[in-house]
Design a protein around this motif. Structure first.
Motif, PDB file in Angstrom:
ATOM      1  N   CYS A  22      -0.646   4.382  -0.791  1.00  0.00           N
ATOM      2  CA  CYS A  22      -1.504   5.542  -0.514  1.00  0.00           C
ATOM      3  C   CYS A  22      -2.188   5.447   0.844  1.00  0.00           C
ATOM      4  O   CYS A  22      -2.922   6.369   1.221  1.00  0.00           O
ATOM      5  CB  CYS A  22      -2.535   5.707  -1.621  1.00  0.00           C
ATOM      6  SG  CYS A  22      -3.819   4.449  -1.598  1.00  0.00           S
ATOM      7  N   GLY A  23      -1.967   4.367   1.560  1.00  0.00           N
ATOM      8  CA  GLY A  23      -2.559   4.265   2.885  1.00  0.00           C
ATOM      9  C   GLY A  23      -4.060   4.072   2.862  1.00  0.00           C
ATOM     10  O   GLY A  23      -4.764   4.561   3.747  1.00  0.00           O
ATOM     11  N   GLY A  24      -4.576   3.426   1.851  1.00  0.00           N
ATOM     12  CA  GLY A  24      -5.997   3.100   1.800  1.00  0.00           C
ATOM     13  C   GLY A  24      -6.859   4.188   1.195  1.00  0.00           C
ATOM     14  O   GLY A  24      -8.081   4.165   1.350  1.00  0.00           O
ATOM     15  N   LEU A  47      -9.819  -3.656  -4.739  1.00  0.00           N
ATOM     16  CA  LEU A  47      -8.834  -2.959  -3.905  1.00  0.00           C
ATOM     17  C   LEU A  47      -9.071  -3.403  -2.470  1.00  0.00           C
ATOM     18  O   LEU A  47     -10.138  -3.131  -1.898  1.00  0.00           O
ATOM     19  CB  LEU A  47      -8.978  -1.439  -4.028  1.00  0.00           C
ATOM     20  CG  LEU A  47      -8.749  -0.848  -5.424  1.00  0.00           C
ATOM     21  CD1 LEU A  47      -8.914   0.682  -5.381  1.00  0.00           C
ATOM     22  CD2 LEU A  47      -7.362  -1.202  -5.959  1.00  0.00           C
ATOM     23  N   GLY A  97      -7.270   4.589  -1.910  1.00  0.00           N
ATOM     24  CA  GLY A  97      -7.832   4.091  -3.171  1.00  0.00           C
ATOM     25  C   GLY A  97      -7.213   4.751  -4.392  1.00  0.00           C
ATOM     26  O   GLY A  97      -7.846   4.813  -5.439  1.00  0.00           O
ATOM     27  N   ILE A  98      -5.968   5.240  -4.265  1.00  0.00           N
ATOM     28  CA  ILE A  98      -5.370   5.901  -5.431  1.00  0.00           C
ATOM     29  C   ILE A  98      -4.113   5.201  -5.958  1.00  0.00           C
ATOM     30  O   ILE A  98      -3.702   5.453  -7.076  1.00  0.00           O
ATOM     31  CB  ILE A  98      -5.053   7.396  -5.157  1.00  0.00           C
ATOM     32  CG1 ILE A  98      -4.138   7.556  -3.947  1.00  0.00           C
ATOM     33  CG2 ILE A  98      -6.341   8.181  -4.971  1.00  0.00           C
ATOM     34  CD1 ILE A  98      -3.697   9.014  -3.716  1.00  0.00           C
ATOM     35  N   CYS A  99      -3.487   4.326  -5.158  1.00  0.00           N
ATOM     36  CA  CYS A  99      -2.243   3.718  -5.654  1.00  0.00           C
ATOM     37  C   CYS A  99      -2.499   2.394  -6.369  1.00  0.00           C
ATOM     38  O   CYS A  99      -1.722   1.987  -7.226  1.00  0.00           O
ATOM     39  CB  CYS A  99      -1.237   3.518  -4.519  1.00  0.00           C
ATOM     40  SG  CYS A  99      -1.623   2.176  -3.382  1.00  0.00           S
ATOM     41  N   GLY A 100      -3.548   1.700  -6.015  1.00  0.00           N
ATOM     42  CA  GLY A 100      -3.873   0.437  -6.682  1.00  0.00           C
ATOM     43  C   GLY A 100      -2.947  -0.712  -6.331  1.00  0.00           C
ATOM     44  O   GLY A 100      -3.009  -1.781  -6.927  1.00  0.00           O
ATOM     45  N   ARG A 101      -2.088  -0.484  -5.343  1.00  0.00           N
ATOM     46  CA  ARG A 101      -1.089  -1.505  -5.002  1.00  0.00           C
ATOM     47  C   ARG A 101      -1.667  -2.650  -4.181  1.00  0.00           C
ATOM     48  O   ARG A 101      -1.016  -3.665  -4.000  1.00  0.00           O
ATOM     49  CB  ARG A 101       0.036  -0.856  -4.203  1.00  0.00           C
ATOM     50  CG  ARG A 101       0.929   0.000  -5.051  1.00  0.00           C
ATOM     51  CD  ARG A 101       1.782  -0.877  -5.914  1.00  0.00           C
ATOM     52  NE  ARG A 101       2.539  -0.134  -6.892  1.00  0.00           N
ATOM     53  CZ  ARG A 101       3.244  -0.721  -7.856  1.00  0.00           C
ATOM     54  NH1 ARG A 101       3.269  -2.029  -7.951  1.00  0.00           N
ATOM     55  NH2 ARG A 101       3.897  -0.007  -8.718  1.00  0.00           N
ATOM     56  N   CYS A 102      -2.866  -2.477  -3.668  1.00  0.00           N
ATOM     57  CA  CYS A 102      -3.407  -3.438  -2.709  1.00  0.00           C
ATOM     58  C   CYS A 102      -4.367  -4.433  -3.371  1.00  0.00           C
ATOM     59  O   CYS A 102      -5.154  -5.072  -2.694  1.00  0.00           O
ATOM     60  CB  CYS A 102      -4.137  -2.684  -1.606  1.00  0.00           C
ATOM     61  SG  CYS A 102      -5.533  -1.747  -2.250  1.00  0.00           S
ATOM     62  N   SER A 139       0.871  -1.167   0.000  1.00  0.00           N
ATOM     63  CA  SER A 139       0.000   0.000   0.000  1.00  0.00           C
ATOM     64  C   SER A 139       0.903   1.209   0.000  1.00  0.00           C
ATOM     65  O   SER A 139       1.769   1.329   0.863  1.00  0.00           O
ATOM     66  CB  SER A 139      -0.878   0.003   1.257  1.00  0.00           C
ATOM     67  OG  SER A 139      -1.357   1.308   1.484  1.00  0.00           O
ATOM     68  N   CYS A 148      -8.009  -2.393   0.233  1.00  0.00           N
ATOM     69  CA  CYS A 148      -8.168  -1.337   1.242  1.00  0.00           C
ATOM     70  C   CYS A 148      -9.601  -0.816   1.256  1.00  0.00           C
ATOM     71  O   CYS A 148     -10.024  -0.181   2.218  1.00  0.00           O
ATOM     72  CB  CYS A 148      -7.198  -0.190   0.968  1.00  0.00           C
ATOM     73  SG  CYS A 148      -7.547   0.737  -0.538  1.00  0.00           S
TER      74      CYS A 148
END
Ligand code: FES
Length: 694
Positions: free
Chosen positions: A41-43, A93, A45-50, A39, A95
């Motif tokens: 972006c910390g949840g 996602l 919903g903008i990085c998409g890493r999760c 993660s 998050c």
């Protein structure tokens, strides 16, 4: 709190599972089980890493019926992300979605977001991730005249608020950039935080305006012959590209001891070799970045492994002490330092980590290979051998591990052999000899055709047949032994000259003609066979010492690491007696295990702690000091071995003078055939001393 009525969630591929109250965010469920989900972006919903995927269907083994319907409905954040960036069908996602029923959750392995094009898949092995350097996105409050807290201090506050990150230290080079970066990002920034060890303060090593959603690391195996470098995404774990180049230190000395000698003889020797290896690594990093369309400034973490001499020279340490007993390392533990201290021009805040060395002659490369192959994680007894000019050997299981190095010399790499050469187009790499006619056929690097197949002459016309490389030498000597051209004691049998024009006199001994054209004749001389005998006897004697230390257990698995291990056929390694008997299907190449271990340490700091701990438990054996070494060495001069049997090998490969149990058949006169194995061969000590071969 959860109870038995709570949904059951299973994460794959780790297999970790637990019950969670309905409404638990999936990312939280994962983390509470120790499953690392990225993660940035910390949840928000903008990085998409999760991203995760939910498996559909009944998983009887786990007692779970899993369905995408067991997640909360599509959230606004997911809809926004999918709209802006696209989300593959079935992806959610984690998050922004919650547990509503039983689930089997897959963590997809293709999480390359904004990443460079993956040019070549170098290694598909996936490791669980928890990198030592992470990207953390935060939104920082704007400055306020009534609360005059500095910009950096408010950044630290935001990191603590959103990421529970204790106040980090800051790399001094960043100080002038804090204010401009915060303003450029509109008070949203991504901090690169290095936090290798939990007992150390985290460190702010880079700062980017807005969302920075990709960062890279390099894993480097500094071999004395070749340097291999892998570029990996720290966020997806994918290896983006790999490259390699000859170690430029070769111009100062072919093998390790000659490089140590060069340092001893030349006041500038150490700085020259340090500069050479650092320059080569920088060039390789730039090359791999260019290939993957990545900026070297995006490399923020590095892991290095190498044998002790390479390790010391890379760090700028004089390796002279490693050339003589007691083979004292300047430092044996793992080391973490700024990459800039190693003259590497990557991100100015990039970190570097060196795995620990096992002993004065068993390096961080052997530690990395151990980490990769994991003998310490299994009950089976594993023999891990990395053959180079110096063989590094690790033996054991979860109960106990021992390690040593053996002075094999460069014979296995084609040096010391009359027609030997490095593996390159035109070099013979495969050999077969007909036992009836003693006629050979072979393959060279550069064509798939055997030399007796139509089209070979044309296919080999460009390169010619230039010499014989390491794997070819092993095969030709093994085939000569199997065909009866050489005796168990390694003597080329001159009596066969009557039978085959391939056997020719050569001074007081005989030679085998492998290939002949009007311009060139490639022969295997008696001295070549001797060089292989000496090298393999040194390796085997080292293995025997380690086996003795463990009470001579049965070897369940043999892992041949390194470039040499990749090319040698296990059957031939056993025919020649490089390694002890073992079921053939349990003996094989593990490729560049040192490089794989380096990548593991790059992608997961837990692996760093694991190998740091394991290395302290490995018992180091100094072969030169062991009284039994000489006896093992003499027995190992024979093919495959004067004393040891090969019952597993003979099940698939009958051996001359061995019965079906792999034991030596009694000679009719009760004596040994051929000349003495040790009689004219000398010992490693007589060949210049233990350290001389290192
Ligand atoms: Fe960034 Fe989920 S954590 S999108």
């Amino acid at each position: 709190m959860s109870d038995s009525a709570d949904p059951l969630v299973l994460f794959m591929p780790s297999g970790r599972r637990g019950r969670f109250p309905r409404g638990t965010p999936v990312i939280e469920a994962a983390r509470s089980l120790g499953v690392y989900v990225e993660s940035v972006c910390g949840g928000r919903g903008i990085c998409g890493r999760c991203q995760v995927e939910v498996a559909e269907g009944r998983f009887a083994k786990h007692g779970i019926t899993s369905s995408g319907d067991h997640l909360s409905p599509w959230s606004a954040k997911e809809a926004r992300y999918a709209d802006k960036r696209g989300l593959k069908p079935g992806r959610r996602l984690s998050c922004s979605t919650t547990v509503q029923g039983d689930l089997v959750v897959d963590l997809p392995q293709d999480m390359a977001i904004n990443a460079a094009v993956v040019r070549k898949a170098v290694d598909t092995r996936q490791f669980p991730r928890d990198p030592a350097v992470r990207l953390l996105y935060v939104e920082v409050s704007e400055p306020d005249m009534h609360a005059p807290l500095g910009d950096l201090d408010r950044l630290f506050q935001a990191l603590e608020r959103d990421w529970k990150l204790a106040r980090p230290t800051i790399e001094p080079h960043l100080l002038p950039h804090i204010q401009p970066v915060l303003r450029q990002g509109g008070w949203s920034v991504t901090a690169a935080i290095a936090h290798d060890r939990d007992d150390e303060a985290p460190r702010l090593v880079a700062l980017y305006p807005g969302l920075k959603n990709e960062a890279y690391g390099i894993a480097v195996d500094i071999g004395s012959t070749t340097i291999a470098l892998h570029l990996s995404s720290l966020l997806s774990g994918q290896t983006i590209a790999s490259t390699g180049a000859p170690n430029p230190q070769i111009r100062f000395g072919e093998d390790l001891m000659s490089r140590v000698s060069y340092v001893m003889m030349n006041p500038d020797g150490r700085p020259q070799m340090t500069a050479a290896v650092r320059g080569a690594i920088q060039a390789l990093a730039e090359k791999v970045c260019a290939e993957a369309n990545v900026s070297p400034a995006d490399i923020i973490d590095c892991v290095f492994v190498g044998n002790p001499v390479m390790h010391h020279l890379f760090l700028g340490i004089d390796p002279t002490e490693l050339g003589q007993a007691p083979f004292a390392l300047a430092l044996s533990g793992a080391l973490s330092l700024p990459a800039s201290a190693l003259d590497l021009t990557l991100n100015p805040g990039a970190r570097a980590y060196l795995l620990p060395c096992i002993a004065g002659h068993v390096g961080a490369d052997a530690a990395a290979a151990t980490l990769s192959e994991g003998p310490h994680r299994q009950d089976e007894t594993m023999l891990l051998v990395d053959v180079g000019t110096n063989a590094e050997i690790v033996l054991g299981s979860s109960k106990r591990l021992v390690a040593a190095s053996s002075p094999t010399g460069p014979a296995f790499e084609g040096a010391e052999i009359s027609c030997g050469q490095r593996a390159a187009p035109g070099a013979i790499e495969r050999v077969r000899i007909d036992p009836a006619t003693l006629e050979p056929r072979f393959k060279i690097i550069g064509t798939e055709l055997w030399s007796d197949e139509p089209g070979f002459v044309e296919a080999s016309a460009i390169t010619g047949v230039t010499g014989i490389c390491g794997s070819g030498i092993i095969e030709v000597v093994a085939e000569m032994f199997l065909a009866g051209v050489i005796t168990e004691d390694g003597v080329i049998d001159g009596r066969l000259a009557e039978r085959s024009p391939r056997i020719v006199p050569q001074g007081r001994t005989f030679a085998y003609v492998l290939h002949e054209t009007p311009e060139r004749r490639l022969t295997i001389l008696q001295t070549d066979v001797r060089a292989i005998q000496l090298a393999k006897a040194a390796l085997y004697a080292g293995i025997k010492l380690l086996l003795g230390k463990l009470g001579n257990p049965t070897i369940d698995r043999i892992a041949l690491a390194g470039a040499f291990g990749s090319f040698i056929e296990p059957r031939y390694a056993m025919v020649l007696g490089l390694v002890p008997d073992c079921a053939l299907e349990k003996c094989g190449s593990v490729g560049n295990a040192a490089g794989a271990g380096a990548r593991m340490a790059l992608l997961n700091r837990d692996y760093r702690r694991e190998i740091e701990d394991v290395v302290t438990r490995i018992e180091k054996i100094e072969t030169a000091l062991e009284p039994d070494f000489q006896g093992h060495f003499v027995a190992a001069m024979a093919f495959p071995n004067k004393l040891d049997s090969y019952p597993e090998l003979v099940k698939v490969q009958p051996l001359p003078n061995r019965d079906s149990a792999g034991l030596i058949k009694a000679a009719p006169d009760g004596g040994e055939n051929g000349e003495s194995a040790a009689g004219d061969a000398g010992s490693p000590r007589r060949r210049g001393g233990r350290a001389g071969r290192r």
